[in-house]
Write an enzyme that holds these catalytic residues in place. Structure first.
Site, PDB file in Angstrom:
ATOM      1  N   ASP A 153      11.625 -24.128   9.582  1.00 17.52           N
ATOM      2  CA  ASP A 153      12.534 -22.694   9.298  1.00 17.52           C
ATOM      3  C   ASP A 153      11.829 -21.989   8.136  1.00 17.52           C
ATOM      4  O   ASP A 153      10.879 -22.527   7.574  1.00 17.52           O
ATOM      5  CB  ASP A 153      13.747 -23.122   9.222  1.00 17.52           C
TER       6      ASP A 153
ATOM      7  N   GLY B 167      23.423 -18.581  11.145  1.00 18.38           N
ATOM      8  CA  GLY B 167      24.713 -18.286  10.480  1.00 18.38           C
ATOM      9  C   GLY B 167      25.763 -19.434  10.999  1.00 18.38           C
ATOM     10  O   GLY B 167      27.052 -18.856  10.793  1.00 18.38           O
TER      11      GLY B 167
ATOM     12  N   ASP C  82      18.840 -28.153  16.775  1.00 19.38           N
ATOM     13  CA  ASP C  82      18.688 -29.020  15.765  1.00 19.38           C
ATOM     14  C   ASP C  82      19.969 -29.275  14.627  1.00 19.38           C
ATOM     15  O   ASP C  82      20.998 -28.506  14.631  1.00 19.38           O
ATOM     16  CB  ASP C  82      17.419 -28.672  14.645  1.00 19.38           C
TER      17      ASP C  82
ATOM     18  N   CYS D 111      22.556 -48.664  25.628  1.00 22.50           N
ATOM     19  CA  CYS D 111      21.200 -48.064  25.140  1.00 22.50           C
ATOM     20  C   CYS D 111      20.004 -48.960  25.156  1.00 22.50           C
ATOM     21  O   CYS D 111      20.476 -50.181  24.849  1.00 22.50           O
ATOM     22  CB  CYS D 111      21.790 -47.700  23.613  1.00 22.50           C
TER      23      CYS D 111
ATOM     24  N   CYS E 270      17.217 -48.806  23.258  1.00 23.98           N
ATOM     25  CA  CYS E 270      16.335 -48.298  22.082  1.00 23.98           C
ATOM     26  C   CYS E 270      16.169 -49.727  21.228  1.00 23.98           C
ATOM     27  O   CYS E 270      16.909 -50.761  21.662  1.00 23.98           O
ATOM     28  CB  CYS E 270      17.133 -47.347  21.143  1.00 23.98           C
TER      29      CYS E 270
ATOM     30  N   HIS F 179      18.390 -45.370  16.404  1.00 18.82           N
ATOM     31  CA  HIS F 179      19.593 -45.383  17.551  1.00 18.82           C
ATOM     32  C   HIS F 179      20.132 -44.070  17.753  1.00 18.82           C
ATOM     33  O   HIS F 179      20.384 -43.591  18.915  1.00 18.82           O
ATOM     34  CB  HIS F 179      20.317 -46.364  17.246  1.00 18.82           C
TER      35      HIS F 179
END
Length: 379
Positions: free
Chosen positions: A95, A222, A272, A310, A312, A341
């Site tokens: 950014d 914004g 994000d 999951c 992971c 995780h």
């Protein structure tokens, strides 16, 4: 001019949700995509090996403001660029630092040419111009660079918002012209940012002005500045369809897991947010069975995995009881396991969304996600 290319593979006729491929100088990214935030050149608690091998992340976000202040973009450039500096072989979006600068409040001063600000580290004065932030990001070697924009707090009156988007549009034009003049711009893409606070007419006016740039992609900024969440959705619903259909659309700083399918339904391709990493460090974990606040006493002898759905490393290997122990002991390992995780949860959610678009079942996915249960969307 840009090395970035966006390929749409499938579109949901009912909602406009898209699945695509984003081709960058550092690999191809499947969209819609959630980008883990690595503010200072690191996703807190995770190594690049974790991100690449365990999570299969293909793009992360870094922050121009923080890297400019420490260790400095020129030093990073001398050391081979941000990819080499942090040992990350895939795509990086940076950014412009505008959000951080404008959050400094009394430590900054806006001028027509840019913004003066004082470092939160030592009080030194610096200046960000539209051209200067492009130069910083090119020095970092980013794959996607963002325009300097003015990010207003919520609420703000219409007149102030109108003045702000005029400034944002002028800065976008100046930054994009400078980007086009720089040969290094061949290796990355420049995204201008749509502003306009919570006023639909200003959002659409900003889109009209920025479309003239014919930029490689566009961002919606914004949001997540204190407004009600339904208002965020309304602004994206107004803005996203007005952006060029053949360019990637990036909504900055969102959101909670239940919000992500809604943003995708508006035609958003990129997102994000710091939520998965920040919440992980604070012991707030996302699972297919709902949130887990690991400090609670109910987990003190819970031998089960954090999330049975999951796969992971954290969920395959450790119990809720052990994670609770690590949290209360203040062990660094907790932050790493929890972050691994939570990021996996977000990336898996986005992969399931993408798959539902590809097989023409996104409306069903969306309806299920809004009836109370992302848990039902499961594995």
């Amino acid at each position: 001019m840009s090395s970035l290319r966006f390929e749409i593979q499938a579109t949901c006729p009912e909602t406009g949700a898209r699945a695509g491929l984003l081709h960058t100088a550092h690999g191809v990214i499947e969209t819609p995509v959630f980008m883990p935030v690595g503010t200072q050149g690191t996703v807190k608690g995770l190594s690049p090996r974790d991100l690449e091998n365990d999570l299969d992340a293909r793009i992360i976000l870094a922050n121009t403001y923080h890297l400019f202040l420490r260790p400095g973009h020129e030093r990073i450039e001398r050391l081979g660029g941000l990819h080499r500096f942090m040992g990350w072989p895939h795509a990086i979006l940076t950014d412009s630092g505008g959000f951080q600068v404008f959050s400094l409040d009394s430590l900054r001063k806006v001028t027509p040419e840019g913004v003066w600000f004082r470092s939160h580290l030592n009080g030194d004065e610096h200046f960000f111009s539209p051209e200067g932030t492009v130069d910083i990001q090119l020095a970092l070697g980013s794959d996607i660079i963002m325009a300097l924009d003015e990010c207003l707090p919520y609420p703000v009156d219409h007149a102030a918002a109108l003045e702000s988007i005029d400034r944002t549009n002028r800065w976008a034009r100046a930054g994009y012209a400078h980007y086009q003049r720089r040969k290094k711009g061949l290796h990355c893409a420049f995204f201008p940012i749509v502003q306009g606070s919570m006023y639909p007419d200003l959002r659409l006016g900003c889109v009209d002005a920025l479309r003239e740039l014919d930029a490689p992609g566009y961002a919606i900024g914004g949001l997540s500045v204190g407004e009600p969440r339904d208002l965020s959705q309304q602004m994206v619903a107004v803005t996203a369809p007005a952006l060029p259909a053949d360019r990637p659309r990036y909504v900055m700083g969102v959101g909670m897991p239940e919000e992500i399918p809604l943003y995708v339904s508006r035609g958003v391709d990129m997102m994000d947010c710091v939520l998965p990493t920040r919440n992980a460090r604070n012991g707030y974990l996302f699972t297919s069975q709902g949130k887990v606040v690991i400090k609670q006493a109910q987990y003190i002898e819970d031998a089960g995995p954090l999330d049975p759905a999951c796969s992971c490393y954290t969920c395959r290997t450790f119990s809720r009881a052990y994670l609770r122990h690590l949290f209360h002991a203040g062990e660094i390992l907790f932050s790493s396991l929890a972050t691994l995780h939570n990021i996996r949860y977000y990336l898996d959610l986005m992969r399931r969304i993408r798959q539902s678009i590809m097989v023409e079942k996104f409306p069903e996915f969306l309806r299920t996600s809004q009836t109370g249960s992302l848990a039902e969307l499961g594995s």
